[in-house]
Design a protein around this motif. Structure first.
Motif, PDB file in Angstrom:
ATOM      1  N   GLU A 115      -1.791   1.752   1.119  1.00  0.00           N
ATOM      2  CA  GLU A 115      -0.497   1.518   1.754  1.00  0.00           C
ATOM      3  C   GLU A 115       0.473   1.015   0.688  1.00  0.00           C
ATOM      4  OE1 GLU A 115      -1.320  -1.255   5.212  1.00  0.00           O
ATOM      5  OE2 GLU A 115      -3.275  -0.886   4.317  1.00  0.00           O
ATOM      6  N   PRO A 116       1.750   1.368   0.805  1.00  0.00           N
ATOM      7  CA  PRO A 116       2.740   0.763  -0.100  1.00  0.00           C
ATOM      8  C   PRO A 116       2.719  -0.753   0.080  1.00  0.00           C
ATOM      9  CG  PRO A 116       3.696   2.544   1.211  1.00  0.00           C
ATOM     10  CD  PRO A 116       2.341   2.277   1.774  1.00  0.00           C
ATOM     11  N   VAL A 117       3.177  -1.487  -0.917  1.00  0.00           N
ATOM     12  CA  VAL A 117       3.158  -2.956  -0.826  1.00  0.00           C
ATOM     13  C   VAL A 117       4.029  -3.417   0.327  1.00  0.00           C
ATOM     14  CG1 VAL A 117       3.609  -5.128  -2.009  1.00  0.00           C
ATOM     15  CG2 VAL A 117       2.905  -3.159  -3.318  1.00  0.00           C
ATOM     16  N   ASP A 118       3.446  -4.292   1.128  1.00  0.00           N
ATOM     17  CA  ASP A 118       4.180  -4.929   2.215  1.00  0.00           C
ATOM     18  C   ASP A 118       4.085  -6.426   1.944  1.00  0.00           C
ATOM     19  OD1 ASP A 118       5.027  -6.154   4.497  1.00  0.00           O
ATOM     20  OD2 ASP A 118       3.732  -5.033   5.875  1.00  0.00           O
ATOM     21  N   TYR A 119       5.204  -7.017   1.533  1.00  0.00           N
ATOM     22  CA  TYR A 119       5.144  -8.429   1.134  1.00  0.00           C
ATOM     23  C   TYR A 119       4.898  -9.371   2.308  1.00  0.00           C
ATOM     24  CZ  TYR A 119       6.402  -6.765  -3.435  1.00  0.00           C
ATOM     25  OH  TYR A 119       6.380  -6.101  -4.633  1.00  0.00           O
ATOM     26  N   ASP A 120       4.974  -8.838   3.532  1.00  0.00           N
ATOM     27  CA  ASP A 120       4.628  -9.650   4.696  1.00  0.00           C
ATOM     28  C   ASP A 120       3.122  -9.611   4.955  1.00  0.00           C
ATOM     29  OD1 ASP A 120       7.289 -10.267   5.109  1.00  0.00           O
ATOM     30  OD2 ASP A 120       7.614  -8.485   6.356  1.00  0.00           O
ATOM     31  N   ASP A 121       2.444  -8.673   4.303  1.00  0.00           N
ATOM     32  CA  ASP A 121       0.995  -8.535   4.477  1.00  0.00           C
ATOM     33  C   ASP A 121       0.356  -8.731   3.113  1.00  0.00           C
ATOM     34  OD1 ASP A 121      -1.620  -7.796   4.847  1.00  0.00           O
ATOM     35  OD2 ASP A 121      -1.205  -5.747   5.482  1.00  0.00           O
ATOM     36  N   THR A 122      -0.142  -9.939   2.856  1.00  0.00           N
ATOM     37  CA  THR A 122      -0.656 -10.252   1.521  1.00  0.00           C
ATOM     38  C   THR A 122      -1.854  -9.388   1.137  1.00  0.00           C
ATOM     39  OG1 THR A 122      -1.947 -12.039   2.490  1.00  0.00           O
ATOM     40  CG2 THR A 122       0.164 -12.637   1.481  1.00  0.00           C
ATOM     41  N   ASP A 123      -2.572  -8.857   2.131  1.00  0.00           N
ATOM     42  CA  ASP A 123      -3.725  -8.005   1.815  1.00  0.00           C
ATOM     43  C   ASP A 123      -3.331  -6.757   1.035  1.00  0.00           C
ATOM     44  OD1 ASP A 123      -5.758  -9.537   2.704  1.00  0.00           O
ATOM     45  OD2 ASP A 123      -6.276  -8.320   4.442  1.00  0.00           O
ATOM     46  N   THR A 124      -2.151  -6.193   1.337  1.00  0.00           N
ATOM     47  CA  THR A 124      -1.756  -4.964   0.618  1.00  0.00           C
ATOM     48  C   THR A 124      -1.614  -5.263  -0.864  1.00  0.00           C
ATOM     49  OG1 THR A 124       0.632  -5.268   0.957  1.00  0.00           O
ATOM     50  CG2 THR A 124      -0.529  -3.932   2.604  1.00  0.00           C
ATOM     51  N   GLU A 125      -1.031  -6.407  -1.185  1.00  0.00           N
ATOM     52  CA  GLU A 125      -0.855  -6.760  -2.595  1.00  0.00           C
ATOM     53  C   GLU A 125      -2.184  -7.102  -3.259  1.00  0.00           C
ATOM     54  OE1 GLU A 125       2.248  -9.271  -5.337  1.00  0.00           O
ATOM     55  OE2 GLU A 125       2.282  -9.575  -3.181  1.00  0.00           O
ATOM     56  N   LYS A 126      -3.055  -7.810  -2.532  1.00  0.00           N
ATOM     57  CA  LYS A 126      -4.380  -8.144  -3.086  1.00  0.00           C
ATOM     58  C   LYS A 126      -5.163  -6.889  -3.413  1.00  0.00           C
ATOM     59  CE  LYS A 126      -5.009 -12.606  -0.836  1.00  0.00           C
ATOM     60  NZ  LYS A 126      -5.393 -13.152   0.452  1.00  0.00           N
ATOM     61  N   ARG A 127      -5.084  -5.891  -2.512  1.00  0.00           N
ATOM     62  CA  ARG A 127      -5.785  -4.620  -2.748  1.00  0.00           C
ATOM     63  C   ARG A 127      -5.275  -3.954  -4.016  1.00  0.00           C
ATOM     64  NH1 ARG A 127      -6.253  -4.083   2.834  1.00  0.00           N
ATOM     65  NH2 ARG A 127      -4.208  -3.167   3.139  1.00  0.00           N
ATOM     66  N   LEU A 128      -3.934  -3.923  -4.156  1.00  0.00           N
ATOM     67  CA  LEU A 128      -3.358  -3.283  -5.345  1.00  0.00           C
ATOM     68  C   LEU A 128      -3.756  -4.018  -6.613  1.00  0.00           C
ATOM     69  CD1 LEU A 128       0.204  -2.333  -4.073  1.00  0.00           C
ATOM     70  CD2 LEU A 128      -1.718  -0.805  -4.491  1.00  0.00           C
ATOM     71  N   ARG A 129      -3.752  -5.350  -6.575  1.00  0.00           N
ATOM     72  CA  ARG A 129      -4.186  -6.135  -7.739  1.00  0.00           C
ATOM     73  C   ARG A 129      -5.619  -5.787  -8.125  1.00  0.00           C
ATOM     74  NH1 ARG A 129      -0.661  -9.636  -9.095  1.00  0.00           N
ATOM     75  NH2 ARG A 129       0.677 -10.539  -7.536  1.00  0.00           N
ATOM     76  N   PHE A 130      -6.468  -5.650  -7.102  1.00  0.00           N
ATOM     77  CA  PHE A 130      -7.876  -5.320  -7.345  1.00  0.00           C
ATOM     78  C   PHE A 130      -7.987  -3.974  -8.071  1.00  0.00           C
ATOM     79  CE2 PHE A 130     -11.519  -2.831  -5.803  1.00  0.00           C
ATOM     80  CZ  PHE A 130     -12.543  -3.546  -6.399  1.00  0.00           C
ATOM     81  N   TYR A 131      -7.308  -2.944  -7.547  1.00  0.00           N
ATOM     82  CA  TYR A 131      -7.411  -1.619  -8.164  1.00  0.00           C
ATOM     83  C   TYR A 131      -6.774  -1.592  -9.552  1.00  0.00           C
ATOM     84  CZ  TYR A 131      -9.353   0.077  -3.816  1.00  0.00           C
ATOM     85  OH  TYR A 131     -10.174   0.267  -2.738  1.00  0.00           O
ATOM     86  N   HIS A 132      -5.736  -2.374  -9.743  1.00  0.00           N
ATOM     87  CA  HIS A 132      -5.108  -2.482 -11.062  1.00  0.00           C
ATOM     88  C   HIS A 132      -6.118  -3.054 -12.067  1.00  0.00           C
ATOM     89  CE1 HIS A 132      -1.977  -2.589 -13.964  1.00  0.00           C
ATOM     90  NE2 HIS A 132      -1.736  -3.883 -13.903  1.00  0.00           N
ATOM     91  N   ARG A 133      -6.818  -4.119 -11.666  1.00  0.00           N
ATOM     92  CA  ARG A 133      -7.852  -4.725 -12.527  1.00  0.00           C
ATOM     93  C   ARG A 133      -8.976  -3.742 -12.824  1.00  0.00           C
ATOM     94  NH1 ARG A 133      -7.490  -9.214  -9.119  1.00  0.00           N
ATOM     95  NH2 ARG A 133      -9.445  -8.669  -8.139  1.00  0.00           N
ATOM     96  N   GLU A 134      -9.253  -2.867 -11.860  1.00  0.00           N
ATOM     97  CA  GLU A 134     -10.347  -1.908 -12.030  1.00  0.00           C
ATOM     98  C   GLU A 134      -9.930  -0.673 -12.843  1.00  0.00           C
ATOM     99  OE1 GLU A 134     -13.571  -2.190 -11.237  1.00  0.00           O
ATOM    100  OE2 GLU A 134     -13.191  -4.235 -10.535  1.00  0.00           O
ATOM    101  N   GLY A 135      -8.687  -0.672 -13.333  1.00  0.00           N
ATOM    102  CA  GLY A 135      -8.257   0.409 -14.224  1.00  0.00           C
ATOM    103  C   GLY A 135      -7.692   1.634 -13.530  1.00  0.00           C
ATOM    104  N   PHE A 136      -7.298   1.497 -12.266  1.00  0.00           N
ATOM    105  CA  PHE A 136      -6.722   2.632 -11.544  1.00  0.00           C
ATOM    106  C   PHE A 136      -5.255   2.839 -11.948  1.00  0.00           C
ATOM    107  CE2 PHE A 136     -10.528   2.216  -9.199  1.00  0.00           C
ATOM    108  CZ  PHE A 136     -10.714   3.384  -8.479  1.00  0.00           C
TER     109      PHE A 136
END
Length: 197
Positions: A88-109
């Motif tokens: 999902e695109p980042v939704d700053y009202d839903d912190t899970d969306t940002e946490k997911r993106l951070r995770f995939y960023h760390r994993e090299g996606f």
């Protein structure tokens, strides 16, 4: 809770396949569609000859931050194929969306900025724009990833859709688009810094 209830509780209704759909994929496409689960995680993925598509990944709240997600990704990366997923695109009202993106960023996606993806949910009849992330051991270009996404959409997302839901999803050419000049921000580069960083 069984594996489907865990996913159903975590993912928005417009992103969920029905239990019947997933059971049918596991049964009839068992050479391609897989479920990997433990008490701490559920991973649903499709493995084709040239790539892997992550359909759903869930990690229990109790074990988040303990490396479970990283282990799942490492196991998939060991197969040496590009890995593709929708977020999902980042939704700053839903912190899970940002946490997911951070995770995939760390994993090299990488964010496939050239690929547009928007399909109408059969559950809500609303359009659901998503972004495509991918990891590639061979640095595949986005047009290659786009072709793989089209293959997945036709073989997994729309599999027996009319039979299961009583209506069909849109054809792939209405849902996925490729435009090297698409005006899209890199959603992984623009993550807000955590406040404690």
């Amino acid at each position: 809770m069984n594996w489907y209830e865990k996913l159903n509780k975590y993912f928005p209704v417009e992103e969920m396949k029905s239990k019947e759909h997933m059971d049918m994929l596991l049964e009839e496409k068992g050479d391609v569609y897989y479920k990997d689960e433990s008490p701490d995680h559920v991973l649903m993925f499709a493995e084709f000859d040239t790539f892997i598509f992550i359909d759903y990944v869930w990690v229990s709240t109790e074990t988040r931050g303990q490396g479970t997600g990283h282990k799942i990704m490492e196991k998939l990366k060991e197969k040496g194929k590009p890995i593709i997923l929708e977020v999902e695109p980042v939704d700053y009202d839903d912190t899970d969306t940002e946490k997911r993106l951070r995770f995939y960023h760390r994993e090299g996606f990488t964010h496939a900025k050239s690929i547009g993806y928007n399909r109408r949910s059969l559950a809500t009849n609303e359009e659901t724009p998503m972004e495509i992330l991918y990891w590639s051991p061979n640095d595949d270009s986005e047009d290659v990833i786009y072709e793989k996404m089209k293959h997945m959409y036709d073989n997994i997302h729309t599999y027996k859709d009319e039979e299961i839901y009583g209506k069909a999803y849109q054809p792939v050419e209405e849902v996925l688009s490729y435009d090297a000049d698409r005006e899209s921000e890199d959603i992984l580069q623009n993550l807000q810094k955590p406040e404690n960083a």
